[in-house]
Design an enzyme around this catalytic site. Structure first.
Site, PDB file in Angstrom:
ATOM      1  N   CYS A  30       3.470   3.768  -2.783  1.00 50.23           N
ATOM      2  CA  CYS A  30       2.205   3.813  -2.885  1.00 50.23           C
ATOM      3  C   CYS A  30       1.577   4.426  -3.892  1.00 50.23           C
ATOM      4  CB  CYS A  30       1.536   5.028  -1.787  1.00 50.23           C
ATOM      5  SG  CYS A  30      -0.304   5.357  -1.725  1.00 50.23           S
ATOM      6  N   CYS A  90      -1.348   6.690  -4.396  1.00 50.40           N
ATOM      7  CA  CYS A  90      -0.650   8.485  -3.705  1.00 50.40           C
ATOM      8  C   CYS A  90       0.199   8.318  -5.252  1.00 50.40           C
ATOM      9  CB  CYS A  90       0.455   8.397  -3.321  1.00 50.40           C
ATOM     10  SG  CYS A  90      -0.249   7.647  -1.214  1.00 50.40           S
ATOM     11  N   ASP A  91       0.453   8.499  -5.749  1.00 51.91           N
ATOM     12  CA  ASP A  91       2.270   8.512  -6.975  1.00 51.91           C
ATOM     13  C   ASP A  91       1.338   8.379  -8.575  1.00 51.91           C
ATOM     14  OD1 ASP A  91       3.138  10.045  -4.421  1.00 51.91           O
ATOM     15  OD2 ASP A  91       3.996   8.495  -4.347  1.00 51.91           O
TER      16      ASP A  91
END
Ligand code: NAP
Length: 313
Positions: free
Chosen positions: A136, A139-140
């Site tokens: 992701c 997200c990261d």
């Protein structure tokens, strides 16, 4: 384990398909319960901007769009439960849908459990998940400010993630096993013209390499044409190689195809069990768009409503 009164409809899953089914079913006064999963909202919670959903002419962030769907379903009386379904019994009426804490009974069930990121299947990928390996970018991505990363895949997801990651990373290496792409022309063009993205074609990921602290330090690639090997020094490794349907729960209970997608009857959302309907990415391996999932959710709710009505509900 406690048990509730028999409901008309339980919806399993809360992506665009499940929430659209919830909007339609609640407007039809079927008082649906939507069991959202522990991570509610589905895959759009892991995306950035959605530019192609009609009605949002300036684009909208995926999580914000799912929040809007959720509020719309709530407005018409959908009940929500943020939990995972752990078992189902479709062998008799009323059906039973179980979470770890509670059991629900329903005359009709709408399955909209979506799909999850596919993995390469390397032991190093599993071992280093969360230690530099991720599925992701949204997200990261921010963890990799001014650091080199690699994205694997040749579809729209890979292009989208690679483009997004150039906001943070010093360099984005796009690794793809072939010379042709599944990505749409516009997404591919955007990646190709981005000066921070470097393409590595006909390359297979052979191993993800770790440093002494078990953090990603690079990847070893194999040239699929001549077998030669090379290493790329990267701190982050982003998987974007497609998805697998979340249907393990239904194995042996509903008809699945060879890839695990739920089979529905032609031109409908009816599954192999009467009263169980399916929609979204757990069925659709062709289009897999938020808008098509939403359309399928609508169909499933209408099918469920008609099915219940024909049985006097
Ligand atoms: P996809 O189109 O199925 O592409 C998967 C890619 O991963 C392919 O290039 C495939 O290579 C590669 N791959 C699969 N297994 C692999 C393995 N074991 N090792 C190495 N490479 C592997 O999946 P996607 O990119 O996730 O897209 C899915 C759907 O969502 C598509 O319909 C897409 O249009 C849509 N989508 C749309 C947007 C957007 O419009 N903004 C964004 C993201 C996704 P091969 O080509 O060699 O098979």
């Amino acid at each position: 384990m406690t048990s509730d009164p028999v409901r008309d409809v339980v919806i399993v899953g809360s992506g665009p398909a499940g929430l659209t089914a919830a909007i339609y079913a609640s407007r039809a006064r079927l008082n649906p319960l939507c069991i959202e999963g522990l991570l509610r909202g589905g895959q759009l919670m892991l995306t950035t901007e959605v530019e192609n959903f009609p009605g949002f002419e300036d684009g909208i962030m995926g999580p914000e769009m799912m929040e809007k769907f959720h509020r719309q379903a709530e407005r018409f009386g959908t009940e929500f439960l943020q939990d995972d379904v752990v078992a189902v019994d479709f062998s008799r009426q009323p059906f039973e849908v179980r979470t770890s804490e509670k059991s629900f009974r329903a005359r009709a069930v709408i399955v909209s459990t979506g799909a999850s990121a596919r993995m390469l299947g390397l032991p190093s990928e599993k071992r280093l998940m969360g230690r530099g390996v991720t599925t992701c970018a949204t997200c990261d991505g921010a963890f990799y400010r001014d650091r080199p990363v690699a994205v694997v895949g040749g579809g729209d997801s890979a292009m989208e993630e690679a483009n997004f990651l150039t906001r943070f990373a010093s360099r984005v290496h796009l690794v793809h096993r072939r010379g042709e792409f599944r990505a749409s022309r516009i997404m591919l063009e955007r990646a190709r013209t981005n000066p921070k993205i470097e393409f590595h074609l006909h390359r297979e990921v052979e191993e993800i390499l770790a440093d002494g602290k078990e953090k990603v330090r690079g990847v070893r690639l194999r040239n699929a044409q001549d077998g030669t090997k090379e290493e790329l020094a990267v701190d982050g490794f982003f998987l974007a190689i497609g998805h697998v349907p979340n249907t393990a729960l239904f194995r042996g209970k509903l008809d699945l195809d060879a890839n695990g997608y739920l089979r529905t009857k032609p031109d409908s959302s009816h599954t192999s069990v009467e009263g169980v309907f399916a929609c979204g990415d757990c069925v659709d391996h062709v289009y897999r768009q938020a808008i098509t999932a939403a359309g399928m959710g609508c169909r499933a709710a209408i099918d469920a409503e008609r099915w219940l009505e024909a049985r006097g509900r």
